[in-house]
Design a protein around this motif. Structure first.
Motif: not given
Ligand code: MG
Ligand code: FPP
Length: 298
Positions: A67-68, A71, A76
């Motif tokens: 996801d990082d 995105d 995080r």
């Molecule tokens: Mg994200």
């Protein structure tokens, strides 16, 4: 309790026999371990429950690594993300390693648990794709938003609670609903905090979701409440880096129409149902986790 899960994850990683992976794993922040906590609270700290919790947390960590990258997130939990430290390629591969080792270990638990968890991972992946696709347009369809957050966030929490109920011989449906509601409310609150919290508390700029193209629940309700000229104005700000006065306009309009309260009430209704279900089962600790979720400020 949770330390047994950390040890099990450590053992699974050590079994890979790869020094680089062991070092990379230490760079990941452990997080709240919500899913593991639920599993142990529902099923106790027996070996099958600890293994299930370890696998679910490895899959969750893998999904956040990916996801990082998706995105372009460089932090995080207020620390540099793995992609920020080592680049996208390493982050993706560490995700793949955690995810596939988790799946390998899932086979050693039971077919039913493996089905519940792997079905959730399918949903998780569909949800992430849905999130990316919805962000490309100005989505004001509440049903599509709800479906996406169910898949992206609630499905793995639902599966954690449901799998643990199966392990413990408890009624699966009540626990699945509890997990689903908890997950939906968690994402709704997350989306609300993106609007109400300052950048320092969030560890990312406030109203970041909208700038990324995400029309979360408060934006959907705001759009419904605005007149047609204002609707066009809101749409014009979508997926852009907002100037301070534009961000202020959105926040002022949200205040005027009590949008945060409306969104919060929707999350709260889900939590109340979850608490009621667990109270019937005599699960005070699980009811407490749901209560804390709605009270969290970050
Ligand atoms: Mg994200
Ligand atoms: C965070 O959402 C993302 C998720 C909860 C799910 C991500 C799922 C995938 C990348 C699918 C692939 C799955 C595996 C197992 C490899 P967010 O971006 O809204 O939240 P954030 O603010 O925490 O980043």
């Amino acid at each position: 309790m949770l330390s047994a899960v950390e040890r099990k994850i450590g053992q699974f990683i050590a079994e890979l026999g790869d020094k680089e992976v062991s070092v990379l794993y230490t760079k990941l922040p452990a997080g709240k371990r919500l899913r593991a906590k639920l599993i142990l609270k529902i099923a106790g700290s027996n070996l099958a429950a600890v293994k299930t919790a370890a696998v679910v947390e490895m899959i969750h960590a893998a999904s956040l690594l990916h996801d990082d990258v998706i995105d372009d997130a460089y932090t995080r939990r207020s620390k540099p993300s793995l992609n920020a430290l080592y680049g996208n390629k390493t982050a993706i591969m560490l995700g793949d390693i955690l995810y596939s080792k988790g799946f390998l270990e899932l086979n050693n638990i039971s077919t039913e648990i493996a089905k519940i968890v792997s079905n959730a991972v399918v949903q998780l992946s569909l949800g992430e794709l849905g999130d990316v696709s919805l962000s490309k347009t100005f989505n004001v369809d509440r049903e599509r938003y709800l479906r996406m957050i169910y898949q992206k966030t609630a499905s793995l929490i639902e599966a954690s609670a449901g799998a643990a109920a199966v392990l413990a011989g408890k009624p699966k449906e009540a626990y699945l609903t509890y997990g689903r509601n908890l997950g939906m409310a968690f994402q709704m609150i997350d989306d609300i905090l993106d609007i109400t919290q300052d950048a320092q508390t969030l560890g990312k700029p406030a109203l970041h979701d909208f700038a990324e193209g995400k029309t979360t629940l408060p934006y959907i309700y705001l759009y419904e409440a605005l007149d047609s000229a204002e609707k066009a104005e809101l749409q014009g700000l979508h997926a852009k880096v907002l100037k301070p006065e534009e961000a202020l306009w959105i926040q002022t309009k949200m205040k005027e129409h009590q949008i945060i309260e409306q969104s919060y009430l929707e999350a709260r209704a889900l939590i109340e149902e979850a608490i009621a279900l667990m109270s019937v089962q005599g699960e005070d600790a699980l009811a407490g986790i749901a209560q804390e979720m709605i009270e969290r400020e970050f």
